[in-house]
Design an enzyme around this catalytic site. Structure first.
Site, PDB file in Angstrom:
ATOM      1  N   HIS A 172       3.543 -29.181   6.569  1.00 11.93           N
ATOM      2  CA  HIS A 172       4.866 -29.790   6.392  1.00 11.93           C
ATOM      3  C   HIS A 172       4.919 -31.266   6.802  1.00 11.93           C
ATOM      4  O   HIS A 172       5.468 -32.094   6.094  1.00 11.93           O
ATOM      5  CB  HIS A 172       5.925 -29.027   7.202  1.00 11.93           C
ATOM      6  CG  HIS A 172       5.947 -27.558   6.944  1.00 11.93           C
ATOM      7  ND1 HIS A 172       5.754 -27.012   5.700  1.00 11.93           N
ATOM      8  CD2 HIS A 172       6.145 -26.506   7.775  1.00 11.93           C
ATOM      9  CE1 HIS A 172       5.847 -25.695   5.785  1.00 11.93           C
ATOM     10  NE2 HIS A 172       6.071 -25.366   7.029  1.00 11.93           N
TER      11      HIS A 172
ATOM     12  N   ASP B  98      -0.275 -24.872  11.653  1.00 11.74           N
ATOM     13  CA  ASP B  98       0.900 -24.264  11.041  1.00 11.74           C
ATOM     14  C   ASP B  98       1.874 -25.308  10.505  1.00 11.74           C
ATOM     15  O   ASP B  98       2.517 -25.072   9.486  1.00 11.74           O
ATOM     16  CB  ASP B  98       1.607 -23.381  12.088  1.00 11.74           C
ATOM     17  CG  ASP B  98       2.667 -22.488  11.468  1.00 11.74           C
ATOM     18  OD1 ASP B  98       2.425 -21.974  10.362  1.00 11.74           O
ATOM     19  OD2 ASP B  98       3.737 -22.306  12.078  1.00 11.74           O
TER      20      ASP B  98
ATOM     21  N   GLU C  61      11.834 -27.133  16.512  1.00 13.49           N
ATOM     22  CA  GLU C  61      12.411 -25.791  16.362  1.00 13.49           C
ATOM     23  C   GLU C  61      12.855 -25.300  17.734  1.00 13.49           C
ATOM     24  O   GLU C  61      12.218 -25.643  18.744  1.00 13.49           O
ATOM     25  CB  GLU C  61      11.365 -24.822  15.810  1.00 13.49           C
ATOM     26  CG  GLU C  61      10.833 -25.204  14.447  1.00 13.49           C
ATOM     27  CD  GLU C  61       9.791 -24.206  13.955  1.00 13.49           C
ATOM     28  OE1 GLU C  61      10.047 -23.554  12.948  1.00 13.49           O
ATOM     29  OE2 GLU C  61       8.740 -24.071  14.602  1.00 13.49           O
TER      30      GLU C  61
ATOM     31  N   LYS D 246      12.929 -27.902  -0.188  1.00 16.35           N
ATOM     32  CA  LYS D 246      14.229 -28.144   0.453  1.00 16.35           C
ATOM     33  C   LYS D 246      14.980 -29.254  -0.275  1.00 16.35           C
ATOM     34  O   LYS D 246      14.393 -30.277  -0.632  1.00 16.35           O
ATOM     35  CB  LYS D 246      14.024 -28.562   1.919  1.00 16.35           C
ATOM     36  CG  LYS D 246      13.652 -27.409   2.830  1.00 16.35           C
ATOM     37  CD  LYS D 246      13.504 -27.905   4.258  1.00 16.35           C
ATOM     38  CE  LYS D 246      12.987 -26.828   5.168  1.00 16.35           C
ATOM     39  NZ  LYS D 246      14.019 -25.884   5.589  1.00 16.35           N
TER      40      LYS D 246
ATOM     41  N   LYS E 176       7.780 -25.890  19.127  1.00 16.36           N
ATOM     42  CA  LYS E 176       8.657 -24.720  19.258  1.00 16.36           C
ATOM     43  C   LYS E 176       9.393 -24.838  20.588  1.00 16.36           C
ATOM     44  O   LYS E 176       8.942 -25.519  21.501  1.00 16.36           O
ATOM     45  CB  LYS E 176       7.817 -23.445  19.252  1.00 16.36           C
ATOM     46  CG  LYS E 176       7.217 -23.159  17.889  1.00 16.36           C
ATOM     47  CD  LYS E 176       7.027 -21.667  17.688  1.00 16.36           C
ATOM     48  CE  LYS E 176       6.611 -21.316  16.296  1.00 16.36           C
ATOM     49  NZ  LYS E 176       7.671 -21.339  15.305  1.00 16.36           N
TER      50      LYS E 176
ATOM     51  N   ARG F  49       0.809  -1.235   0.000  1.00 15.30           N
ATOM     52  CA  ARG F  49       0.000   0.000   0.000  1.00 15.30           C
ATOM     53  C   ARG F  49       0.834   1.273   0.000  1.00 15.30           C
ATOM     54  O   ARG F  49       0.432   2.300  -0.523  1.00 15.30           O
ATOM     55  CB  ARG F  49      -0.932   0.013   1.216  1.00 15.30           C
ATOM     56  CG  ARG F  49      -2.108  -0.919   1.064  1.00 15.30           C
ATOM     57  CD  ARG F  49      -2.854  -1.045   2.352  1.00 15.30           C
ATOM     58  NE  ARG F  49      -1.980  -1.534   3.414  1.00 15.30           N
ATOM     59  CZ  ARG F  49      -2.367  -1.792   4.640  1.00 15.30           C
ATOM     60  NH1 ARG F  49      -3.621  -1.572   4.999  1.00 15.30           N
ATOM     61  NH2 ARG F  49      -1.538  -2.252   5.542  1.00 15.30           N
TER      62      ARG F  49
ATOM     63  N   HIS G 238       6.967 -24.619   1.616  1.00 12.84           N
ATOM     64  CA  HIS G 238       8.390 -24.449   1.292  1.00 12.84           C
ATOM     65  C   HIS G 238       9.218 -25.673   1.681  1.00 12.84           C
ATOM     66  O   HIS G 238      10.329 -25.848   1.191  1.00 12.84           O
ATOM     67  CB  HIS G 238       8.963 -23.154   1.888  1.00 12.84           C
ATOM     68  CG  HIS G 238       9.169 -23.207   3.362  1.00 12.84           C
ATOM     69  ND1 HIS G 238       8.235 -22.792   4.258  1.00 12.84           N
ATOM     70  CD2 HIS G 238      10.213 -23.659   4.083  1.00 12.84           C
ATOM     71  CE1 HIS G 238       8.705 -22.977   5.475  1.00 12.84           C
ATOM     72  NE2 HIS G 238       9.883 -23.493   5.407  1.00 12.84           N
TER      73      HIS G 238
HETATM   74  P1  NAP Z   1       4.012  -8.879   6.798  1.00 14.16           P
HETATM   75  O1  NAP Z   1       5.449  -8.650   7.160  1.00 14.16           O
HETATM   76  O2  NAP Z   1       2.956  -8.414   7.717  1.00 14.16           O
HETATM   77  O3  NAP Z   1       3.785  -8.212   5.354  1.00 14.16           O
HETATM   78  C1  NAP Z   1       2.528  -8.034   4.795  1.00 14.16           C
HETATM   79  C2  NAP Z   1       2.693  -7.318   3.469  1.00 14.16           C
HETATM   80  O4  NAP Z   1       1.398  -7.127   2.907  1.00 14.16           O
HETATM   81  C3  NAP Z   1       3.333  -5.952   3.572  1.00 14.16           C
HETATM   82  O5  NAP Z   1       4.135  -5.715   2.432  1.00 14.16           O
HETATM   83  C4  NAP Z   1       2.125  -5.018   3.585  1.00 14.16           C
HETATM   84  O6  NAP Z   1       2.527  -3.747   3.169  1.00 14.16           O
HETATM   85  C5  NAP Z   1       1.231  -5.732   2.588  1.00 14.16           C
HETATM   86  N1  NAP Z   1      -0.187  -5.389   2.736  1.00 14.16           N
HETATM   87  C6  NAP Z   1      -0.919  -5.385   3.880  1.00 14.16           C
HETATM   88  N2  NAP Z   1      -2.193  -4.990   3.610  1.00 14.16           N
HETATM   89  C7  NAP Z   1      -2.246  -4.752   2.281  1.00 14.16           C
HETATM   90  C8  NAP Z   1      -3.275  -4.312   1.405  1.00 14.16           C
HETATM   91  N3  NAP Z   1      -4.512  -4.027   1.848  1.00 14.16           N
HETATM   92  N4  NAP Z   1      -2.984  -4.187   0.088  1.00 14.16           N
HETATM   93  C9  NAP Z   1      -1.747  -4.466  -0.391  1.00 14.16           C
HETATM   94  N5  NAP Z   1      -0.739  -4.885   0.390  1.00 14.16           N
HETATM   95  C10 NAP Z   1      -0.979  -5.016   1.706  1.00 14.16           C
HETATM   96  O7  NAP Z   1       3.721 -10.432   6.528  1.00 14.16           O
HETATM   97  P2  NAP Z   1       4.767 -11.592   6.126  1.00 14.16           P
HETATM   98  O8  NAP Z   1       5.375 -12.126   7.371  1.00 14.16           O
HETATM   99  O9  NAP Z   1       5.661 -11.104   5.044  1.00 14.16           O
HETATM  100  O10 NAP Z   1       3.781 -12.717   5.603  1.00 14.16           O
HETATM  101  C11 NAP Z   1       3.090 -12.616   4.370  1.00 14.16           C
HETATM  102  C12 NAP Z   1       2.322 -13.926   4.132  1.00 14.16           C
HETATM  103  O11 NAP Z   1       3.253 -15.003   4.049  1.00 14.16           O
HETATM  104  C13 NAP Z   1       1.383 -14.283   5.284  1.00 14.16           C
HETATM  105  O12 NAP Z   1       0.274 -14.963   4.785  1.00 14.16           O
HETATM  106  C14 NAP Z   1       2.207 -15.242   6.129  1.00 14.16           C
HETATM  107  O13 NAP Z   1       1.434 -16.108   6.901  1.00 14.16           O
HETATM  108  C15 NAP Z   1       2.958 -15.968   5.045  1.00 14.16           C
HETATM  109  N6  NAP Z   1       4.217 -16.556   5.520  1.00 14.16           N
HETATM  110  C16 NAP Z   1       5.149 -15.774   6.123  1.00 14.16           C
HETATM  111  C17 NAP Z   1       6.325 -16.346   6.554  1.00 14.16           C
HETATM  112  C18 NAP Z   1       7.403 -15.519   7.205  1.00 14.16           C
HETATM  113  O14 NAP Z   1       8.423 -16.105   7.577  1.00 14.16           O
HETATM  114  N7  NAP Z   1       7.220 -14.210   7.361  1.00 14.16           N
HETATM  115  C19 NAP Z   1       6.552 -17.725   6.377  1.00 14.16           C
HETATM  116  C20 NAP Z   1       5.576 -18.492   5.724  1.00 14.16           C
HETATM  117  C21 NAP Z   1       4.409 -17.895   5.300  1.00 14.16           C
HETATM  118  P3  NAP Z   1       1.651  -2.392   3.493  1.00 14.16           P
HETATM  119  O15 NAP Z   1       1.239  -2.495   4.921  1.00 14.16           O
HETATM  120  O16 NAP Z   1       2.585  -1.275   3.161  1.00 14.16           O
HETATM  121  O17 NAP Z   1       0.517  -2.460   2.554  1.00 14.16           O
END
Ligand code: NAP
Length: 486
Positions: free
Chosen positions: A237, A232, A213, A179, A337, A46, A175
């Protein structure tokens, strides 16, 4: 430069996953020559940022996550020149017009939308992409887990995405399947003739799958507290690993041949009655303890966790497969965990010899055991009985050990490097098909319901241990034990 030209649009481009995994993986593949110079990566979120501002943000947030050995400033400059940014709000259809204008219309160019945002936004993003004219029949979409929190919500997401994209254009990421070590499991099973005749109830006594973990819920407390380890880790996995261990040899490595074979395993998993949930599952939650010699807080004291939360941080399950190959062989699954060690492994315990003629009194174990190590390093070890030197016919167990890193010197790809290149090249084998995902939810749901109906808190375990005592008791009732030594 080699390969397929593409436009890759990264939703959630400013998020944690993009910074830690996706953009470093794309940089690395770029550095190793896998990304065509005419391809472009368009990050979106955004925030309103220019290309230049986003590149500056990448230097700050992404570069620290690139492995030092892979970083080269000249290579980074070439990579970032191919990365742009467009501000897009998933909830605002109008904001997609700008994104549409960035996409390049060329028949041979792959177009990929990677949705690394909260799954609640997937439906809107897909609908707005279609309305803005961004979706061609060849366009691919990548969905990050978690895909729903139960069967119903998973179906709702799949229906909404499926209304825009054909099933063979949808890449659902687990993911773990990317691996190297999990690929090795496929190589072990289907590249060697010697294991297959032993791979059944006739020779296998039990199978143990562990993903342990040492990290806690820190940093992702709110997400974790609403999710828990069953959703989760087990639903995704651990069940995927179980599928690869237990599946029938597919006719080919074609995506649907492999995914059909995995689906048969998920369908053969016996569903639990509420009584079986009580006797065949253990749920735990860590309390304060020490990990690697450092004191760590209990789960309930982590930021973002609700007071008196019943969310589980540990699960152990005794699962059974109702099919000819595996009838009567218990599959023990365990993940948690804040455990004693970071370790992911699959242990195949074979039966004892049918008739013992040797003195095994000095042997730590009397059966053969194959250990497939996935994490922290990937390797294989096979425990066999060998004669103890000296007089008499005594035997003891010894290990044949193989560390893949020592043996195969080539650089290993991070899971996301492999998975992103597979999406770009249109290879679906390592991604989950809708029916697999739904079969996994169908098996997990009775466990979630029985736990909720019982209303009992999870069993406490001290951080830095192997989980609650009930987990040892679960397997101990079958006169077996988890592999916990180094
Ligand atoms: P995050 O750090 O909270 O990032 C969310 C992203 O979405 C940000 O770039 C945010 O930017 C954007 N966003 C939020 N609301 C939005 C909207 N209305 N329109 C467009 N963009 C929007 O989350 P994350 O940890 O990267 O995780 C993202 C997804 O991957 C989740 O479903 C999570 O469960 C999954 N996941 C994450 C991990 C991990 O290690 N982090 C691992 C496996 C899976 P703005 O707020 O600037 O819009």
């Amino acid at each position: 430069m080699t390969g397929q030209r593409f436009d890759l649009v990264l939703f959630g481009g400013t998020g944690d996953l993009a910074a830690r995994k996706l953009l470093p993986a794309l940089y690395t593949r770029h550095r190793f020559g896998d990304i065509d110079a005419a391809s472009q990566i368009v990050a979106t979120a955004r925030q309103n940022l220019s290309d230049k501002q986003f590149r500056a943000l990448m230097r700050e947030k992404v570069v620290p996550h690139v492995p030092k050995a892979d970083y080269d400033d000249a290579a980074w400059q070439k990579f970032e020149a191919q990365v742009g940014y467009v501000g897009t709000d998933a909830n605002n259809a109008k904001s997609f017009a700008q994104l549409r204008a960035r996409l390049i219309d060329e028949p041979e160019r792959a177009r990929v939308f990677f949705l690394a945002t909260a799954p609640a936004l997937f439906t809107h993003i897909c609908a707005h992409l279609a309305a803005a004219g961004c979706v061609t029949p060849a366009t691919r979409v990548v969905l990050e887990k978690p895909l729903g929190r139960d069967l119903e919500s998973s179906c709702a997401i799949n229906n909404a995405v499926g209304a825009i994209f054909a099933e063979d254009r949808i890449y659902r990421i687990d993911h773990y399947l990317g691996k190297e070590s999990v690929q090795n499991l496929l190589a072990l099973r289907f590249g060697n003739a010697m294991f297959e005749p032993l791979w059944s109830r006739a020779w296998v006594r039990d199978v143990q799958i562990t993903i342990a973990e040492t990290v806690g819920a820190e940093g992702r407390g709110e997400f974790y507290d609403a999710t828990g380890v069953l959703r989760d880790m087990i639903q995704s996995h651990l069940l995927q690993l179980l599928c690869i261990v237990a599946m029938e040899p597919p006719a080919s490595i074609h995506p649907d041949a492999v995914r059909d074979a995995k689906l048969q395993v998920l369908r053969a998993l016996k569903r639990f009655t509420p009584n079986e949930v009580a006797t065949r599952t253990v749920r735990g939650q860590y309390k304060a303890g020490a990990v690697d010699g450092q004191p760590v807080p209990g789960y309930l004291d982590e930021p973002g966790i609700k007071p008196a939360s019943h969310t589980e941080t540990f699960v152990a399950i005794k699962a059974d497969l109702g099919n000819w190959r595996w009838a009567g062989v218990p599959f023990y699954l365990r993940t948690g965990k804040r455990m004693q060690e970071r370790r992911a492994e699959i242990v195949i315990n074979f039966h004892n010899v049918p008739h013992a003629i040797l003195d095994v009194s000095g042997s730590a174990r009397t059966n053969n055991r194959l250990i497939i190590r996935l994490q922290p390093e990937d390797g294989l070890s096979l425990d066999i009985q060998a004669k103890t030197p000296g007089e008499g016919m005594r035997v003891q167990s010894v290990s044949l050990d193989l560390q893949f890193e020592d043996e195969l010197k080539a650089r290993r790809l991070d899971a996301y490097e492999r998975l992103l290149m597979d999406v770009i090249r249109g290879r679906l084998t390592l991604f989950m098909r809708r029916d697999e995902l739904e079969a996994a939810w169908s098996w997990v749901e009775p466990i979630m319901h029985a736990w909720a109906a019982a209303g009992e808190p999870p069993k406490a375990y001290t951080a830095g241990t192997w989980g609650p005592a009930a987990s040892s008791a679960l397997i101990g009732r079958d006169n077996l034990a988890w592999l916990e030594e180094a």
